[in-house]
Structures are given as C-alpha cells and as structure tokens.
Design an enzyme around this catalytic site. Sequence first.
Site, PDB file in Angstrom:
ATOM      1  N   HIS A  92     -13.199 120.706  43.565  1.00 31.33           N
ATOM      2  CA  HIS A  92     -14.456 121.258  43.082  1.00 31.33           C
ATOM      3  C   HIS A  92     -15.495 120.143  43.033  1.00 31.33           C
ATOM      4  O   HIS A  92     -15.171 118.975  42.779  1.00 31.33           O
ATOM      5  CB  HIS A  92     -14.276 121.882  41.703  1.00 31.33           C
ATOM      6  CG  HIS A  92     -13.707 123.263  41.757  1.00 31.33           C
ATOM      7  ND1 HIS A  92     -14.161 124.285  40.948  1.00 31.33           N
ATOM      8  CD2 HIS A  92     -12.732 123.799  42.523  1.00 31.33           C
ATOM      9  CE1 HIS A  92     -13.486 125.390  41.213  1.00 31.33           C
ATOM     10  NE2 HIS A  92     -12.601 125.114  42.166  1.00 31.33           N
ATOM     11  N   GLU A  94     -17.711 119.167  40.952  1.00 37.49           N
ATOM     12  CA  GLU A  94     -17.824 118.368  39.734  1.00 37.49           C
ATOM     13  C   GLU A  94     -16.775 117.261  39.694  1.00 37.49           C
ATOM     14  O   GLU A  94     -17.056 116.134  39.270  1.00 37.49           O
ATOM     15  CB  GLU A  94     -17.674 119.268  38.490  1.00 37.49           C
ATOM     16  CG  GLU A  94     -18.776 120.285  38.313  1.00 37.49           C
ATOM     17  CD  GLU A  94     -18.467 121.632  38.939  1.00 37.49           C
ATOM     18  OE1 GLU A  94     -18.968 122.653  38.437  1.00 37.49           O
ATOM     19  OE2 GLU A  94     -17.727 121.673  39.954  1.00 37.49           O
ATOM     20  N   ARG A  99     -15.106 111.541  40.390  1.00 47.26           N
ATOM     21  CA  ARG A  99     -14.203 110.569  40.990  1.00 47.26           C
ATOM     22  C   ARG A  99     -14.968 109.537  41.812  1.00 47.26           C
ATOM     23  O   ARG A  99     -14.651 108.349  41.804  1.00 47.26           O
ATOM     24  CB  ARG A  99     -13.158 111.274  41.859  1.00 47.26           C
ATOM     25  CG  ARG A  99     -12.065 111.970  41.065  1.00 47.26           C
ATOM     26  CD  ARG A  99     -11.104 112.704  41.998  1.00 47.26           C
ATOM     27  NE  ARG A  99      -9.960 113.223  41.270  1.00 47.26           N
ATOM     28  CZ  ARG A  99      -8.815 112.570  41.108  1.00 47.26           C
ATOM     29  NH1 ARG A  99      -8.667 111.368  41.624  1.00 47.26           N
ATOM     30  NH2 ARG A  99      -7.815 113.096  40.435  1.00 47.26           N
ATOM     31  N   CYS A 147     -17.169 126.314  36.352  1.00 45.09           N
ATOM     32  CA  CYS A 147     -16.206 127.405  36.282  1.00 45.09           C
ATOM     33  C   CYS A 147     -15.446 127.344  34.965  1.00 45.09           C
ATOM     34  O   CYS A 147     -15.371 126.319  34.302  1.00 45.09           O
ATOM     35  CB  CYS A 147     -15.243 127.339  37.461  1.00 45.09           C
ATOM     36  SG  CYS A 147     -14.181 125.874  37.469  1.00 45.09           S
ATOM     37  N   CYS A 293     -13.568 123.379  35.391  1.00 42.87           N
ATOM     38  CA  CYS A 293     -14.584 122.343  35.236  1.00 42.87           C
ATOM     39  C   CYS A 293     -15.193 122.371  33.840  1.00 42.87           C
ATOM     40  O   CYS A 293     -15.601 121.330  33.317  1.00 42.87           O
ATOM     41  CB  CYS A 293     -15.662 122.497  36.298  1.00 42.87           C
ATOM     42  SG  CYS A 293     -15.086 122.104  37.968  1.00 42.87           S
ATOM     43  N   LYS A 296     -12.811 120.312  31.810  1.00 45.55           N
ATOM     44  CA  LYS A 296     -12.867 118.888  32.139  1.00 45.55           C
ATOM     45  C   LYS A 296     -14.135 118.238  31.605  1.00 45.55           C
ATOM     46  O   LYS A 296     -14.101 117.112  31.103  1.00 45.55           O
ATOM     47  CB  LYS A 296     -12.743 118.698  33.654  1.00 45.55           C
ATOM     48  CG  LYS A 296     -11.347 119.070  34.162  1.00 45.55           C
ATOM     49  CD  LYS A 296     -11.141 118.748  35.633  1.00 45.55           C
ATOM     50  CE  LYS A 296      -9.693 119.055  36.039  1.00 45.55           C
ATOM     51  NZ  LYS A 296      -9.401 118.711  37.440  1.00 45.55           N
ATOM     52  N   ARG A 299     -13.643 117.685  27.964  1.00 43.02           N
ATOM     53  CA  ARG A 299     -12.754 116.532  27.767  1.00 43.02           C
ATOM     54  C   ARG A 299     -13.501 115.218  27.956  1.00 43.02           C
ATOM     55  O   ARG A 299     -13.325 114.281  27.175  1.00 43.02           O
ATOM     56  CB  ARG A 299     -11.592 116.630  28.754  1.00 43.02           C
ATOM     57  CG  ARG A 299     -10.704 115.407  28.803  1.00 43.02           C
ATOM     58  CD  ARG A 299      -9.572 115.590  29.801  1.00 43.02           C
ATOM     59  NE  ARG A 299      -8.874 114.341  30.063  1.00 43.02           N
ATOM     60  CZ  ARG A 299      -7.781 114.235  30.798  1.00 43.02           C
ATOM     61  NH1 ARG A 299      -7.254 115.306  31.357  1.00 43.02           N
ATOM     62  NH2 ARG A 299      -7.211 113.067  30.994  1.00 43.02           N
ATOM     63  N   LYS A 454      -1.905 104.139  33.855  1.00 45.67           N
ATOM     64  CA  LYS A 454      -2.532 105.107  32.965  1.00 45.67           C
ATOM     65  C   LYS A 454      -1.946 105.018  31.563  1.00 45.67           C
ATOM     66  O   LYS A 454      -2.682 105.015  30.567  1.00 45.67           O
ATOM     67  CB  LYS A 454      -2.360 106.528  33.519  1.00 45.67           C
ATOM     68  CG  LYS A 454      -3.234 106.831  34.730  1.00 45.67           C
ATOM     69  CD  LYS A 454      -2.888 108.164  35.344  1.00 45.67           C
ATOM     70  CE  LYS A 454      -3.260 109.327  34.448  1.00 45.67           C
ATOM     71  NZ  LYS A 454      -4.715 109.553  34.410  1.00 45.67           N
TER      72      LYS A 454
END
Length: 486
Positions: A92, A94, A99, A147, A293, A296, A299, A454
């Site tokens: 997508h 966004e 990224r 979305c 999205c 996200k 977040r 991570k």
Amino acid sequence: MPVSLHSHVPARFNMVNADEIARLCYDRFNKLPRRGKPEPGREWTLLAAVVKSIRCADSDTVEKEVVSLGTGTKCIGSTAMSPNGDMLNDSHAEVIAKRGCVRYLIQELHTAVSGGDSSVFCPADQRGKWKLRPGVSFLFFTSHTPCGDASIIPMTDSQSQPCPPVTSVKAHKGTNGGGNLKRKAEEPSDGKNTKLPRLEEQETAETQLEDRGELKQSFLSDSSKTEAPSQSVETASSDSPGPHPQIPDIHRTGAKCVPGGLADPLHPGVGYHSTGLLRVKPGRGEPTLSLSCSDKLARWGVLGFQGALLSHYLQEALYFSTVVVGKCPYSQEVMHRALVTRCSCVSDLPAGFSVCPPVLLQSSLEFPFSQGQTELRHQAGQGRISPCGAGRILTHIFLAVGTAQITWNPILSILILATFICGPNQIQCEQTSTTRAFLYLFRRTELQTYWDYKQASQSYQQAWQQLRSQAFPLWPRSDRDLLLFR
C-alpha cells in the site's frame, strides 16, 4: 545532484497549508518518468509521501521537500510471505512511503555519524545518540483516506448511496461471516430476478474496491429488492407515495476485523461495520497478515515512524507532525477516532516515546490518478477500469539514479536491513556512487538476523509492549521464522 522540489512559505504563516502539501506531492509524482505510472483513463492508484519541513532560523521561511514517495494498492497473502526478506508483504502507498523514508533517514544518519553535514540529524545529549535538528519536522501525505477504521465514513447527501441494501449476515466465530456468504449465494430464492451473484463474482467486485481501502457499495442483495445495482435505494417500500428519504449509510472498508475479537455485524446501512477495531488488509483470494493503514498510522503515533532499527541510535522517536489527506470521502471525526483516540489511553512509555498525535488536515485537491478521476476520464474502448498493477517507490537517495518499480517481488525489507548492518557495497541492486560506504560502524557481531536487531532495540520493544497491552491487544504477532533473514 539529486533533484528536489521545494516550497518556501513565511514562518509567520506557520500553519500547514493542506493544498500546498498535496500540490507539492502531486508535482513530484508528475516529474517522475512515465514507466510504472497508471494508464490515464483506465488505471488508478493511491499515492503517499513524506515531506520534510525545515524552519530556517536565520530567515522567515519554511523549506519543504518530498523525501519519500510511494504508490500502490496491493498486499500478498500469508502463504506467499517469504522467510528470506525478499518479498514486500504490504505494498500500500502509505507503507511504501514510510519505508522509503526510513531508507532516507538511514543515509542521513550515516552522514551525521561520519562527520558530514546532515540536514536532519545532530548529536543528542545522550552519548552515542542522535536527534532531529532544531526546526526539522516530517509531514505525511496520502491521496486517499487510509484503509481500515478511518475509511468507515458516514455518507453525505451529495455522495451516492450504496445499493442495493445489505442482507444481515451473522459471522461465524473468527471468520467475519465468510462461511455464510457462499451458503447464502447457493440458496434458491423465492422471488423473481433476485438471484444472488455467485461468490466468485462478489469477490471480484469487492476486490476492486478493497484495493482502494473502502467499499462504496454492498454486493449482497436483499432478497426483497429488485433494483439494478446502478440505481439508488431511496425508500424501504417502493409502494409508498411521494418523495422517499434516502437510507443513511457509510462508506465501507475492505479490511477485515482481526480474528479473536468483535466482527462486523453486516447489518444494512450504518450498522454494517463495527468501528475502532484492528483490521487486516484484503488479499487476492486469501487472508493477509498486514494490518490496515489506519492501524499502522495509529501505531506510528506512539512508536514513531523510524522503526526498531533506527531506534538503536535515536534519543527520541520520530513522529509525523501532520497528516494530510487528499480530496476524497473524509471525516475529521472518523480520522481522529482511527488515528488518535484509540491510542490516547497509552501510558508508562519508556523515555523517548510518547503519545504524539498528528494534526489532521484535508486538501481540496484530488490526485489525478484517483479512482474517481480515472472514471471521469475513461473513454470507450479503453477496457475495464482497474487498479494499477505496478507500484512506485521514490526516496531522496534514488533521485539521481531513477526509481525502483515495486510489483510482487521487491527487495526493500532486506535492503533496509543490509544497509543498516553492512553497507551498500554488498547490495547488488545499488552499486552506485550515491550510496557507497554505508553504515559499517553499525555492525554488531552478536546480532545476526533481522529479528535480532529488532529485538535488541529494547526501548522500542518496551514501548510496543505498552501499546499492545493497553490499546491493541489483538495486534497479530509477527511469525519469527519470517524475520530470521540475514
């Protein structure tokens, strides 16, 4: 030298102008080469971008620059996900733009650490850490409402009402009603001309709108109705005289509720969706593991958009100061609910993290390659209108060497990790003078895989744990086996 597009506005007019941001992003897209763009009048796509804003200390100007831009509407199904880090699961716009921005920030951090003149970072108070330069901020632009939860918007009188009304379908536990759809489609009807479309036809029609992130109309016919799909439903009874009031309804989202929690009631009109829920994006015939999205962006308002890797070296998380949405169905109240309210209760975050909601704005300018504009420009003989099959990513570091076309096999995930660990000389796709000698000093021998890096970002993981436990307990956890690439 990289080409950039700037805008200068007096600092005394410090409020962000939504149309200025939209125009900046559209102009940058227009300057890209033709390859990979939608076919005018037949294909449409979504656009998102990250804009860097620098308030100049020695003048009354604010400089704005598009540092990352992406287009795309696709997601891959869970079975297509690769453990090698060579597949981008979520394409997508966004996610692509975010990224690309992370990739840009990694280069800027390397410039700062190497003693160069970074326009973004400067040393922080904490030794070995870095922070944004004074006056630097980042804005996020998306040509369409994200979305998921932000797309569940009440329809206005000026917008077409969905038709025909939706049959109430009670969802099976954990399936969001998917099992009932096929059974309902196969049942005989007592009325004339009320045969439901086959499930395959329903899925095809829904998928076209799911790519955009919303469903403008429902595709399950009420067995008592015989209206053609192109007509508007104005009344519950066609026999009643006089003008008929329209049935209030909402724009639909193709994103499905995550398993284990509430499901959509699928009632007619405004009762079709539940709101405030986590949702996964629709795939092509199979479930995905990609959160919407809306989720996200919410977040990123707590964890920042820099991600876990950059958090190793930043004193504070990076937050979007503003989110601008292009001209499309939009509700300020719904956007606030989806991006801000759901996370407003989060507390006890580690140092460097906070609940940092962005300013929410909408532009009056529509993306020329939106679905609406594509429909207006469509001509006979062009074939069926469809979402563009290709995506495009543009970051500041790519401007001198072109852009990378994103389809179903991009390398952006592993590219970010590789540049973070070892530098671009070991990356075959970017052997250019603009990206050599990259971040060698970040190599840590005790960390081997993407998962290791991570998890070693302790403050970020603590903040993520607080967000998950207090606001998003149903957020699916990543499969560790998919994150063990090197």
